[in-house]
Design a protein around this motif. Structure first.
Motif, short mmCIF file in Angstrom:
data_model
loop_
_atom_site.label_atom_id
_atom_site.label_comp_id
_atom_site.label_asym_id
_atom_site.label_seq_id
_atom_site.Cartn_x
_atom_site.Cartn_y
_atom_site.Cartn_z
N PRO A 2 0.96 -0.97 -0.04
CA PRO A 2 0.03 -0.27 -0.09
C PRO A 2 0.73 1.60 -0.48
O PRO A 2 2.16 1.32 0.82
CB PRO A 2 -0.76 -0.35 1.46
N GLU A 3 0.49 2.44 -0.93
CA GLU A 3 1.00 3.36 -0.78
C GLU A 3 0.90 4.74 0.25
O GLU A 3 -0.60 4.30 1.03
CB GLU A 3 1.00 4.24 -1.76
N LYS A 4 1.52 5.23 0.70
CA LYS A 4 1.30 6.33 1.90
C LYS A 4 0.67 7.22 1.06
O LYS A 4 0.72 7.75 -0.49
CB LYS A 4 2.34 6.69 2.80
N HIS A 5 -0.14 8.32 1.74
CA HIS A 5 -0.82 9.85 1.17
C HIS A 5 -0.72 10.74 2.13
O HIS A 5 -1.41 11.20 1.57
CB HIS A 5 -2.16 8.80 0.97
N ASP A 6 0.91 10.88 2.21
CA ASP A 6 1.00 12.28 2.71
C ASP A 6 1.36 13.71 2.34
O ASP A 6 1.05 13.50 0.71
CB ASP A 6 2.53 11.90 3.27
N LEU A 7 0.71 14.56 2.74
CA LEU A 7 0.72 15.57 1.95
C LEU A 7 1.65 15.89 1.55
O LEU A 7 1.12 16.21 0.08
CB LEU A 7 -0.11 16.56 3.04
N HIS A 8 2.76 15.81 1.83
CA HIS A 8 4.20 16.47 0.58
C HIS A 8 3.73 15.45 -0.59
O HIS A 8 4.50 16.13 -1.58
CB HIS A 8 5.44 16.27 1.91
N SER A 9 3.65 14.56 -0.93
CA SER A 9 3.50 13.48 -1.60
C SER A 9 2.70 13.65 -2.58
O SER A 9 2.78 13.42 -3.66
CB SER A 9 3.89 11.94 -1.52
N GLU A 10 0.84 13.83 -1.61
CA GLU A 10 -0.14 14.22 -2.61
C GLU A 10 0.11 15.29 -3.82
O GLU A 10 -0.46 15.99 -4.24
CB GLU A 10 -1.35 14.66 -1.71
N PHE A 11 0.81 16.84 -2.64
CA PHE A 11 1.01 17.75 -3.17
C PHE A 11 2.28 18.41 -3.13
O PHE A 11 2.73 19.69 -2.19
CB PHE A 11 0.17 18.01 -2.43
N PRO A 12 3.05 18.13 -3.94
CA PRO A 12 4.58 18.60 -3.42
C PRO A 12 5.30 20.16 -4.16
O PRO A 12 5.46 20.53 -3.94
CB PRO A 12 5.34 17.33 -5.05
N GLU A 13 4.09 20.22 -4.92
CA GLU A 13 3.88 21.89 -5.74
C GLU A 13 3.61 23.00 -4.68
O GLU A 13 3.99 23.66 -4.62
CB GLU A 13 2.90 22.34 -6.59
#
Length: 82
Positions: A2-13
């Motif tokens: 399973p992949e993590k969905h941390d905010l830094h990965s979700e919204f790198p911009e």
């Protein structure tokens, strides 16, 4: 796996906005913390480290999605004020 969905990965911009809002916006910081807790719990469940019902897991995923939407809205609003 399973992949993590941390905010830094979700919204790198939005890396800078995430950092700024966590430091200067208490509401964002609370939502960010709650999102992180739920994401971590979902990840543990999906890895088999914790056991729960399918309904509970889906409920947590929906809650994570709502938090993500709220956080994204705050990030977009902060982007326009910078």
């Amino acid at each position: 796996m399973p992949e993590k969905h941390d905010l830094h990965s979700e919204f790198p911009e939005f890396k800078e906005q995430i950092h700024q809002l966590k430091q200067h916006n208490n509401h964002f910081a609370v939502l960010f913390s709650r999102y992180h807790e739920i994401d971590h719990e979902i990840h543990r469940i999906e890895q088999g480290a914790e056991v729960c019902s399918d309904d509970y897991l889906e409920q947590q995923k929906v809650q994570r999605l709502h938090l993500k939407d709220d956080l994204f809205s705050m990030l977009k609003a902060a982007e326009t004020t910078v």
